[in-house]
Design an enzyme around this catalytic site. Structure first.
Site, PDB file in Angstrom:
ATOM      1  CD  GLN A  87      -2.693  -1.099   2.668  1.00 42.77           C
ATOM      2  OE1 GLN A  87      -2.160  -2.040   3.497  1.00 42.77           O
ATOM      3  NE2 GLN A  87      -3.719  -0.495   2.832  1.00 42.77           N
ATOM      4  CG  ASP A  90       7.917   3.520   0.673  1.00 40.19           C
ATOM      5  OD1 ASP A  90       8.199   2.193   0.258  1.00 40.19           O
ATOM      6  OD2 ASP A  90       7.346   3.726   1.834  1.00 40.19           O
ATOM      7  CG  HIS A 105      -2.768   2.752  -2.189  1.00 39.76           C
ATOM      8  ND1 HIS A 105      -2.704   2.574  -0.757  1.00 39.76           N
ATOM      9  CD2 HIS A 105      -3.900   1.936  -2.421  1.00 39.76           C
ATOM     10  CE1 HIS A 105      -3.808   1.796  -0.499  1.00 39.76           C
ATOM     11  NE2 HIS A 105      -4.478   1.423  -1.668  1.00 39.76           N
TER      12      HIS A 105
END
Length: 230
Positions: A87, A90, A105
């Site tokens: 999720q 980075d 995401h």
């Protein structure tokens, strides 16, 4: 033949690297109401604020490193076919050496056209309102905002259904549809859940082992347990 280990990761695995999570406290993300910086409405209302917010997140990402949790996940590729569904936006899983990472995401280090969702570019520096796609349309962060569809969900579902082992690391299991993936595992496979504040998972049919630790400590424990399945 290696067993397939599918891992769902959330903000908790990156928190130890210094990346803050908005669900830890009062709904603010780095001092901003999350709907101001992570929703289509926020973008249309104040695109400069949104661009500035993600530019700062992108710069912060250059200053942080993967932690032991990320590193152990990468090491597990020696013994398992590891597929990470994250999720997180980075790139710390990739920095740690993980080969198969699916970003539910979106990704901080990518941008896309505001008119063509398939026009996606790698992007390491600041994104400005003057940056355009090949048709002259503005670019936006390649982030799945609240209220938007999750394009990678179908692939995530397939991976989940194919898992021989499934682990959940550092997620509140409150953000859907990601939180619902666990329901699509084969009910006979073991599920491991690492979180310092684990919630009760309703209607889970699988054998479940909860490891109530932060990601780095929990991953040390999990690695020992997983090696029993080789």
């Amino acid at each position: 033949m290696k067993r397939k280990l599918v891992v769902l990761t959330g903000a908790g695995i990156s928190a130890e690297s210094g990346i803050k999570t908005f669900r830890d406290s009062d709904g603010l993300w780095e001092g901003h109401n999350v709907m101001d910086v992570a929703s289509p409405e926020g973008w249309h209302r104040n695109p400069e604020l949104v661009l500035d917010f993600y530019n700062k997140r992108r710069q912060q990402l250059k200053e942080v490193l993967p932690n032991l949790g990320h590193q152990i996940l990468a090491e597990l590729e020696n013994d398992f076919d590891v597929f990470i569904i994250t999720q997180n936006v980075d790139n710390l899983h990739e920095k740690a050496g993980s080969s198969n990472v699916l970003h539910l995401h979106g990704e901080l280090l990518k941008v896309r056209s505001t008119k063509n969702e398939n026009y996606i570019l790698d992007w390491n520096d600041d994104l400005n309102s003057t940056d355009l796609d090949d048709k002259g349309n503005p670019l936006r962060p390649h982030i799945v905002w609240f209220g938007e569809e999750v394009p990678a969900l179908e692939e995530a579902l397939k991976l989940t259904q194919q898992a021989d082992l499934f682990a959940v690391i550092g997620t509140s299991l409150q953000v859907y549809p990601a939180a619902g993936l666990i329901a699509f595992t084969n009910p006979e496979i073991p599920v491991f859940y690492i979180d310092p504040k684990p919630i009760k998972i309703p209607n889970l049919r699988n054998p479940l082992e909860v490891i109530p630790e932060v990601a780095s400590k929990g991953m040390k424990i999990l690695k020992k347990k997983l090696l029993d399945f080789i």
